[in-house]
Design a protein around this motif. Structure first.
Motif, PDB file in Angstrom:
ATOM      1  N   GLY A 351      -4.901 -17.662  -7.801  1.00 50.93           N
ATOM      2  CA  GLY A 351      -4.125 -16.444  -7.987  1.00 50.93           C
ATOM      3  C   GLY A 351      -5.005 -15.261  -8.331  1.00 50.93           C
ATOM      4  N   VAL A 352      -5.971 -15.484  -9.228  1.00 54.70           N
ATOM      5  CA  VAL A 352      -6.916 -14.419  -9.592  1.00 54.70           C
ATOM      6  C   VAL A 352      -7.710 -13.984  -8.370  1.00 54.70           C
ATOM      7  N   THR A 353      -8.185 -14.962  -7.583  1.00 52.48           N
ATOM      8  CA  THR A 353      -8.978 -14.658  -6.388  1.00 52.48           C
ATOM      9  C   THR A 353      -8.162 -13.877  -5.364  1.00 52.48           C
ATOM     10  N   ALA A 354      -6.940 -14.317  -5.114  1.00 50.35           N
ATOM     11  CA  ALA A 354      -6.089 -13.635  -4.144  1.00 50.35           C
ATOM     12  C   ALA A 354      -5.801 -12.202  -4.565  1.00 50.35           C
ATOM     13  N   ASP A 355      -5.606 -11.973  -5.852  1.00 51.75           N
ATOM     14  CA  ASP A 355      -5.356 -10.613  -6.333  1.00 51.75           C
ATOM     15  C   ASP A 355      -6.570  -9.716  -6.122  1.00 51.75           C
ATOM     16  N   LEU A 356      -7.771 -10.245  -6.371  1.00 54.37           N
ATOM     17  CA  LEU A 356      -8.988  -9.451  -6.171  1.00 54.37           C
ATOM     18  C   LEU A 356      -9.157  -9.074  -4.701  1.00 54.37           C
ATOM     19  N   ILE A 357      -8.881 -10.029  -3.808  1.00 57.66           N
ATOM     20  CA  ILE A 357      -9.016  -9.746  -2.379  1.00 57.66           C
ATOM     21  C   ILE A 357      -7.937  -8.759  -1.932  1.00 57.66           C
ATOM     22  N   ALA A 358      -6.712  -8.913  -2.445  1.00 53.56           N
ATOM     23  CA  ALA A 358      -5.632  -7.989  -2.096  1.00 53.56           C
ATOM     24  C   ALA A 358      -5.982  -6.567  -2.517  1.00 53.56           C
ATOM     25  N   LYS A 359      -6.641  -6.427  -3.662  1.00 60.94           N
ATOM     26  CA  LYS A 359      -7.094  -5.102  -4.108  1.00 60.94           C
ATOM     27  C   LYS A 359      -8.063  -4.500  -3.096  1.00 60.94           C
ATOM     28  N   TYR A 360      -8.998  -5.310  -2.605  1.00 63.05           N
ATOM     29  CA  TYR A 360      -9.969  -4.826  -1.624  1.00 63.05           C
ATOM     30  C   TYR A 360      -9.260  -4.406  -0.332  1.00 63.05           C
ATOM     31  N   VAL A 361      -8.303  -5.222   0.111  1.00 62.30           N
ATOM     32  CA  VAL A 361      -7.565  -4.907   1.340  1.00 62.30           C
ATOM     33  C   VAL A 361      -6.811  -3.595   1.182  1.00 62.30           C
ATOM     34  N   ARG A 362      -6.158  -3.410   0.042  1.00 61.58           N
ATOM     35  CA  ARG A 362      -5.409  -2.170  -0.173  1.00 61.58           C
ATOM     36  C   ARG A 362      -6.339  -0.965  -0.199  1.00 61.58           C
ATOM     37  N   ALA A 363      -7.525  -1.122  -0.786  1.00 59.09           N
ATOM     38  CA  ALA A 363      -8.491  -0.025  -0.814  1.00 59.09           C
ATOM     39  C   ALA A 363      -8.922   0.349   0.604  1.00 59.09           C
ATOM     40  N   MET A 364      -8.998  -0.636   1.504  1.00 62.13           N
ATOM     41  CA  MET A 364      -9.359  -0.358   2.896  1.00 62.13           C
ATOM     42  C   MET A 364      -8.292   0.478   3.594  1.00 62.13           C
ATOM     43  N   GLU A 365      -7.054   0.408   3.092  1.00 63.23           N
ATOM     44  CA  GLU A 365      -5.949   1.117   3.732  1.00 63.23           C
ATOM     45  C   GLU A 365      -5.854   2.576   3.305  1.00 63.23           C
ATOM     46  N   GLY A 366      -6.669   2.983   2.320  1.00 58.19           N
ATOM     47  CA  GLY A 366      -6.564   4.327   1.761  1.00 58.19           C
ATOM     48  C   GLY A 366      -6.548   5.383   2.858  1.00 58.19           C
ATOM     49  N   ALA A 367      -5.658   6.339   2.708  1.00 61.88           N
ATOM     50  CA  ALA A 367      -5.513   7.399   3.702  1.00 61.88           C
ATOM     51  C   ALA A 367      -5.408   8.746   3.011  1.00 61.88           C
ATOM     52  N   PHE A 368      -5.702   9.804   3.765  1.00 64.81           N
ATOM     53  CA  PHE A 368      -5.579  11.179   3.272  1.00 64.81           C
ATOM     54  C   PHE A 368      -6.367  11.391   1.976  1.00 64.81           C
ATOM     55  N   GLY A 369      -7.510  10.736   1.859  1.00 65.61           N
ATOM     56  CA  GLY A 369      -8.380  10.958   0.704  1.00 65.61           C
ATOM     57  C   GLY A 369      -7.977  10.205  -0.533  1.00 65.61           C
ATOM     58  N   MET A 370      -6.869   9.460  -0.511  1.00 63.39           N
ATOM     59  CA  MET A 370      -6.487   8.711  -1.699  1.00 63.39           C
ATOM     60  C   MET A 370      -7.394   7.499  -1.838  1.00 63.39           C
ATOM     61  N   GLU A 371      -8.064   7.417  -2.962  1.00 65.63           N
ATOM     62  CA  GLU A 371      -8.988   6.310  -3.204  1.00 65.63           C
ATOM     63  C   GLU A 371      -8.372   5.352  -4.207  1.00 65.63           C
ATOM     64  N   ILE A 372      -7.969   4.168  -3.746  1.00 60.30           N
ATOM     65  CA  ILE A 372      -7.429   3.162  -4.649  1.00 60.30           C
ATOM     66  C   ILE A 372      -8.589   2.505  -5.386  1.00 60.30           C
ATOM     67  N   LYS A 373      -8.566   2.606  -6.707  1.00 56.62           N
ATOM     68  CA  LYS A 373      -9.664   2.109  -7.519  1.00 56.62           C
ATOM     69  C   LYS A 373      -9.342   0.746  -8.120  1.00 56.62           C
ATOM     70  N   THR A 374      -8.074   0.528  -8.472  1.00 56.49           N
ATOM     71  CA  THR A 374      -7.663  -0.723  -9.102  1.00 56.49           C
ATOM     72  C   THR A 374      -6.261  -1.066  -8.635  1.00 56.49           C
ATOM     73  N   LEU A 375      -6.013  -2.354  -8.441  1.00 50.92           N
ATOM     74  CA  LEU A 375      -4.687  -2.830  -8.036  1.00 50.92           C
ATOM     75  C   LEU A 375      -4.381  -4.104  -8.792  1.00 50.92           C
ATOM     76  N   HIS A 376      -3.236  -4.146  -9.457  1.00 50.01           N
ATOM     77  CA  HIS A 376      -2.811  -5.354 -10.157  1.00 50.01           C
ATOM     78  C   HIS A 376      -1.388  -5.702  -9.725  1.00 50.01           C
ATOM     79  N   HIS A 377      -1.135  -6.997  -9.504  1.00 50.62           N
ATOM     80  CA  HIS A 377       0.209  -7.477  -9.188  1.00 50.62           C
ATOM     81  C   HIS A 377       0.871  -7.987 -10.459  1.00 50.62           C
ATOM     82  N   LEU A 378       2.128  -7.596 -10.667  1.00 44.96           N
ATOM     83  CA  LEU A 378       2.897  -8.013 -11.829  1.00 44.96           C
ATOM     84  C   LEU A 378       4.147  -8.736 -11.368  1.00 44.96           C
TER      85      LEU A 378
END
Length: 461
Positions: A351-378
């Motif tokens: 679960g920890v590993t999947a969350d870290l990878i999901a954060k990286y994937v979401r950061a790759m999706e950044g658009a219009f200059g929005m930089e995702i720095k951290t992502l946590h699933h709750l």
């Protein structure tokens, strides 16, 4: 994006659950039964074969992929799979690497191997546990802006001051800079407003600077100091990483395991730890080895049922004074014990590993200059807490929050100014260019800054 997941084991399956809703996913694994199971349950493409084979990756259309994630049980296969994928033109690759010796070498060789990211599941999970032991009152704790702002999961016990209190009354009476940004009650999850009334049994998620968090739990009369005496049951890789980190923090560490060879190896690696051969599920042994004096017990053997039993035994014997953390990998067992008050925190390495990878994937999706720095699933992934950087010219910059019409299911949970100042948002505050902003969303996935608002540019959408 088109994503290839090479390896259909526990981590691969967790990634499939998280990524299939928004991405085109292809799974590659040499086990036909695992491939068939995933095809039957999830809307994915699948190829049966060795992911380190160029022919197999070409069959999976690797030349069209944006990202390949290698999660096989073998580190060598994961590294080689990423090398082959890079040769086929995959721009981003992630490998699960569990061997400590490889991890050290990868820091120097990441560029040559073409790896975008490598993850050690046991080490990542150990870091999460260590963070929890710094603040034992929390069930789970996540950090934003390099620890300046924290998000804490906490279950409201029977008889708590919070039982029956509205959030408006909480903020007014406590005068502490905290914000309850999500509440999980049985099968329902809410992004609450000021009129929301809390109940015993609720899991609340609150954001706060660390110093204010201490004041909040002191206000509740439930503050527990950082653990200083920790018992770990299970002498595997995760134990090594966790014990090394805790010893480095000045904690006393006692390790129990039934396997004498593992104990001897751990004693050699960690001479400052006390290592004992014994069965952690034996309640008498736990008492003899000092569970009544321990601040925390961490159950991380390879058997979920054993971790549950020893956690419940430790909680019962200590009368709730011992922080209890259990590793549970099987989702059915997690669901079974998630409302069990005696187990303070539950986690799994995948679960920890999947969350870290999901954060990286979401950061790759950044658009219009929005930089995702951290992502946590709750709340089992139904709620996301996203930290993003506000660039110059952003549509919400310079406007007071009361003038922003946020979408339903969106809450701004924190603002970190460029000078490090923390703002727990209220209507009179504003977001400025250069800020880091934490947004909590339910049922939404942020792709750009305009996704926060109904009307980002002042017109209609």
């Amino acid at each position: 994006m088109k994503i290839i997941i090479a390896g259909a084991g526990k981590v691969g399956l967790a990634l499939v659950r998280q990524l299939t809703q928004e991405h085109r996913v292809t799974v590659v694994d040499s086990d036909q039964a695992l491939v068939d199971n995933i095809i039957n349950v999830y809307d994915v493409m699948a190829v049966c074969g060795n992911a380190a084979s160029m022919d197999v990756l070409q069959e999976a259309e690797a030349e069209k992929a944006d990202l390949l994630i290698a999660t096989a049980s073998s580190d060598e296969i994961n590294i080689f799979t990423c090398l082959v994928a890079k040769k086929l033109g995959v721009p981003h690759t992630i490998a699960r690497i569990r061997t400590p010796e490889y991890e050290k070498q990868l820091r120097m060789m990441r560029g040559e191997l073409g790896l975008s990211m490598s993850i050690n599941p046991e080490k990542a999970a150990a870091r999460e546990i260590a963070r929890l032991l710094r603040f034992p009152a929390a069930m789970k704790i996540e950090s934003f802006s390099k620890g300046r702002l924290e998000l804490v999961e906490y279950r409201i016990p029977e008889g708590s001051l919070l039982d029956g209190m509205s959030l408006m009354d909480l903020y007014r009476s406590s005068r502490i800079r905290v914000l309850v940004c999500a509440v999980a009650r049985k099968d329902q999850t809410s992004i609450p407003g000021g009129a929301f009334v809390l109940q015993a049994g609720d899991k609340i998620y609150l954001t706060s600077p660390p110093d204010q968090l201490v004041k909040f739990f002191q206000y509740l009369g439930e503050f527990r100091r950082k653990a200083s005496n920790v018992m770990i049951v299970g002498a595997g890789k995760m134990c090594y990483y966790l014990a090394a980190e805790l010893l480095g923090m000045g904690m006393r560490v006692k390790i129990l395991d039934q396997n004498e060879q593992r104990c001897l190896r751990m004693a050699d690696l960690l001479p400052k730890a006390l290592v004992i051969v014994g069965d952690g599920t034996d309640s008498e042994l736990l008492r003899e080895e000092g569970i009544l004096e321990a601040d925390a017990l961490v159950a991380i053997t390879g058997v979920d049922e054993a971790n549950i039993l020893m956690s419940m035994s430790a909680a019962r014997q200590s009368g709730g004074s011992c922080k209890v953390i259990a590793k549970i990998n099987r989702r059915s067992l997690v669901d079974l014990v998630s409302n069990e008050d005696s187990i303070d925190s539950i986690f799994s390495a995948q679960g920890v590993t999947a969350d870290l990878i999901a954060k990286y994937v979401r950061a790759m999706e950044g658009a219009f200059g929005m930089e995702i720095k951290t992502l946590h699933h709750l709340v089992d992934g139904s709620v996301e807490a996203v930290e993003f950087h506000v660039p110059p010219g952003a549509p919400l910059a310079g406007r007071q929050l009361r003038d922003l019409k946020l979408k339903r299911g969106v809450l701004l949970a924190g603002i970190v100014r460029p000078n490090g100042k923390i703002v727990i948002p209220s209507g009179g505050d504003s977001i400025q260019a250069g800020d880091d902003v934490i947004a909590v969303t339910s049922g939404l996935r942020l792709r750009e800054m305009g996704d926060l608002m109904e009307n980002p540019a002042g017109g209609t959408r």
